[in-house]
Scaffold this active site. Structure first.
Site, PDB file in Angstrom:
ATOM      1  N   ASP A  69       0.871  -1.183   0.000  1.00  0.00           N
ATOM      2  CA  ASP A  69       0.000   0.000   0.000  1.00  0.00           C
ATOM      3  C   ASP A  69       0.906   1.229   0.000  1.00  0.00           C
ATOM      4  O   ASP A  69       1.460   1.601   1.040  1.00  0.00           O
ATOM      5  CB  ASP A  69      -0.892   0.021   1.247  1.00  0.00           C
ATOM      6  CG  ASP A  69      -2.109  -0.859   1.113  1.00  0.00           C
ATOM      7  OD1 ASP A  69      -2.723  -0.873   0.035  1.00  0.00           O
ATOM      8  OD2 ASP A  69      -2.457  -1.540   2.094  1.00  0.00           O
ATOM      9  N   ARG A 111       3.723   2.911   3.087  1.00  0.00           N
ATOM     10  CA  ARG A 111       4.435   1.984   3.966  1.00  0.00           C
ATOM     11  C   ARG A 111       5.937   2.220   3.945  1.00  0.00           C
ATOM     12  O   ARG A 111       6.586   2.190   4.986  1.00  0.00           O
ATOM     13  CB  ARG A 111       4.141   0.533   3.562  1.00  0.00           C
ATOM     14  CG  ARG A 111       2.674   0.175   3.430  1.00  0.00           C
ATOM     15  CD  ARG A 111       1.868   0.500   4.671  1.00  0.00           C
ATOM     16  NE  ARG A 111       0.513  -0.019   4.558  1.00  0.00           N
ATOM     17  CZ  ARG A 111      -0.517   0.452   5.236  1.00  0.00           C
ATOM     18  NH1 ARG A 111      -0.357   1.456   6.077  1.00  0.00           N
ATOM     19  NH2 ARG A 111      -1.724  -0.085   5.087  1.00  0.00           N
ATOM     20  N   ARG A 152      -7.285  10.908   1.348  1.00  0.00           N
ATOM     21  CA  ARG A 152      -6.788   9.859   0.451  1.00  0.00           C
ATOM     22  C   ARG A 152      -7.458   9.977  -0.918  1.00  0.00           C
ATOM     23  O   ARG A 152      -6.919   9.482  -1.913  1.00  0.00           O
ATOM     24  CB  ARG A 152      -7.052   8.475   1.034  1.00  0.00           C
ATOM     25  CG  ARG A 152      -6.327   8.179   2.327  1.00  0.00           C
ATOM     26  CD  ARG A 152      -6.854   6.908   2.975  1.00  0.00           C
ATOM     27  NE  ARG A 152      -6.588   5.720   2.171  1.00  0.00           N
ATOM     28  CZ  ARG A 152      -7.126   4.531   2.416  1.00  0.00           C
ATOM     29  NH1 ARG A 152      -7.986   4.364   3.417  1.00  0.00           N
ATOM     30  NH2 ARG A 152      -6.830   3.497   1.659  1.00  0.00           N
ATOM     31  N   HIS A 211     -12.142   2.085  -3.374  1.00  0.00           N
ATOM     32  CA  HIS A 211     -12.752   0.882  -2.812  1.00  0.00           C
ATOM     33  C   HIS A 211     -14.159   0.790  -3.408  1.00  0.00           C
ATOM     34  O   HIS A 211     -15.061   1.501  -2.963  1.00  0.00           O
ATOM     35  CB  HIS A 211     -12.829   0.962  -1.297  1.00  0.00           C
ATOM     36  CG  HIS A 211     -11.511   1.259  -0.627  1.00  0.00           C
ATOM     37  ND1 HIS A 211     -11.013   2.548  -0.500  1.00  0.00           N
ATOM     38  CD2 HIS A 211     -10.582   0.430  -0.065  1.00  0.00           C
ATOM     39  CE1 HIS A 211      -9.835   2.493   0.148  1.00  0.00           C
ATOM     40  NE2 HIS A 211      -9.559   1.231   0.421  1.00  0.00           N
ATOM     41  N   HIS A 224     -12.445  -0.790   8.907  1.00  0.00           N
ATOM     42  CA  HIS A 224     -11.452  -1.524   9.689  1.00  0.00           C
ATOM     43  C   HIS A 224     -12.016  -1.938  11.050  1.00  0.00           C
ATOM     44  O   HIS A 224     -11.615  -2.970  11.602  1.00  0.00           O
ATOM     45  CB  HIS A 224     -10.191  -0.674   9.912  1.00  0.00           C
ATOM     46  CG  HIS A 224      -9.367  -0.465   8.680  1.00  0.00           C
ATOM     47  ND1 HIS A 224      -9.619   0.541   7.792  1.00  0.00           N
ATOM     48  CD2 HIS A 224      -8.305  -1.164   8.200  1.00  0.00           C
ATOM     49  CE1 HIS A 224      -8.733   0.476   6.805  1.00  0.00           C
ATOM     50  NE2 HIS A 224      -7.932  -0.550   7.028  1.00  0.00           N
ATOM     51  N   ASP A 269     -10.673  -6.562  -0.113  1.00  0.00           N
ATOM     52  CA  ASP A 269      -9.976  -5.841   0.942  1.00  0.00           C
ATOM     53  C   ASP A 269      -9.658  -6.865   2.034  1.00  0.00           C
ATOM     54  O   ASP A 269     -10.122  -8.018   1.997  1.00  0.00           O
ATOM     55  CB  ASP A 269     -10.834  -4.694   1.473  1.00  0.00           C
ATOM     56  CG  ASP A 269     -10.005  -3.565   2.073  1.00  0.00           C
ATOM     57  OD1 ASP A 269      -8.816  -3.777   2.360  1.00  0.00           O
ATOM     58  OD2 ASP A 269     -10.560  -2.464   2.259  1.00  0.00           O
TER      59      ASP A 269
END
Length: 339
Positions: A65, A73, A139, A170, A182, A251
């Site tokens: 990601d 990351r 984002r 998404h 999440h 996901d």
């Protein structure tokens, strides 16, 4: 090679493989490894880790990601990318400049990740932000679907110039819910036509140019009671109406929003049965092993997944720094990040 490219993507614990990782890598249901911040230190170490993994499984897909902003990351030794909303703000006053920079950014990201040994990044975000969703926010490129489609399309073109596939997420849009998938199962109760005329626009326009699409762990209850990643109706819309030919990758099925489908094996089977080609199961090795046990190799899924592999000769970061385009884009992005 596609013969052992299985439908499960999982993670590893550290910056190099241990005995347990090697055992899991031998499972024929495994098709990919995703790297997190704990796995990466700097580009040379990431490249060495990717090479170590490929010595165990030569055909494996290696992903990360690396969107920019708060989702990046690898942060040392590569360009720090701003959040994609920066391009949307620029587009409001200088649209052509924003589109060119978005394309250059996609190219730079693709070249840098290729140099690190990776096949693809889970980018770009195609969500339309309406300032409600804590999981999306900056984002997203914009709160305007046409702007998202234009900027993300330029970003995708840049990735393709670098030889890297784009993964849109998404689907069908995570930007209009107040909960983070999440930690919860968000519900979007808008009518389908409202979603179609707003959130779906970037996905529909870019479907033919994306290597993969990641569905959201969001329930769009006026269309289907199942979350999108477990919905044959939503994934069928991608295939049948949008004529999407790429891979569909779930996901992370360890996220709370996916738990509605049952235990790890049940979640994995439900996602595959709905139309996913690969499932992510991260940060829970026991759950990942259950997913491996639940799923089997399938030639058609493997064929779609194999197109995500980076097949060009990989550049070195040192060679990139000699390119005018890299130096110009790097300097501009660093200035945006510092502003």
């Amino acid at each position: 090679m596609t013969q052992s490219l299985g439908p499960v993507m999982l993670d590893i614990a550290g910056t190099s493989l241990d005995a347990e990782d090697r055992k899991v890598l031998a499972d024929p249901a495994l098709g990919g490894v995703i790297l997190f911040a704990r796995n990466v230190e700097e580009p040379a170490q990431v490249l060495a880790l990717c090479e170590q993994i490929r010595r165990e499984r030569a055909d494996i897909l290696l992903a990360i990601d690396q969107e920019g902003g708060r989702v990046q990351r690898l942060q040392t030794g590569v360009t720090r990318l701003p959040p994609m909303a920066v391009f949307g703000a620029m587009h409001a006053t200088a649209p052509q400049e924003a589109i060119i920079l978005a394309q250059d950014t996609g190219w730079l990201l693709g070249m840098e990740m290729a140099a690190c040994g990776l096949d693809f990044s889970f980018a770009p975000v195609l969500d339309v932000d309406d300032e409600r969703c804590p999981a999306i926010g900056n984002r997203a490129f914009s709160s305007e679907p046409d702007v998202v489609a234009s900027l993300a399309g330029a970003f995708v073109e840049g990735l393709q110039e670098a030889g890297m596939s784009a993964v849109g997420k998404h689907y069908p849009g995570h930007g209009s819910v107040t909960l983070d998938s999440h930690i919860a199962l968000p519900e979007d109760d808008r009518p389908f036509e409202e979603i179609r005329n707003r959130d779906l626009i970037p996905f529909e326009r870019l479907a033919s140019r994306l290597g993969a699409i990641m569905p959201a762990h969001v329930r769009y209850s006026r269309f289907d009671k199942r979350p999108a990643g477990f919905s044959s109706s939503w994934l069928g819309l991608l295939r049948e109406t949008f004529k999407f030919k790429g891979a569909i990758i779930s996901d992370d099925l360890s996220m709370h929003g996916a738990h509605i489908a049952g235990g790890p094996g049940e979640r994995a089977r439900a996602a595959i049965d709905a139309g996913c080609d690969m499932v992510l199961m991260c940060n829970d090795r026991e759950a990942a092993c259950e997913a491996l046990e639940a799923l089997e190799f399938d030639h058609e899924r493997a064929r779609r997944l194999s197109r995500l592999r980076y097949t060009r000769a990989r550049p070195s970061l040192e060679a990139l720094e000699a390119l005018t385009r890299w130096r110009r884009t790097h300097a501009r992005l660093q200035a945006l990040g510092d502003s």
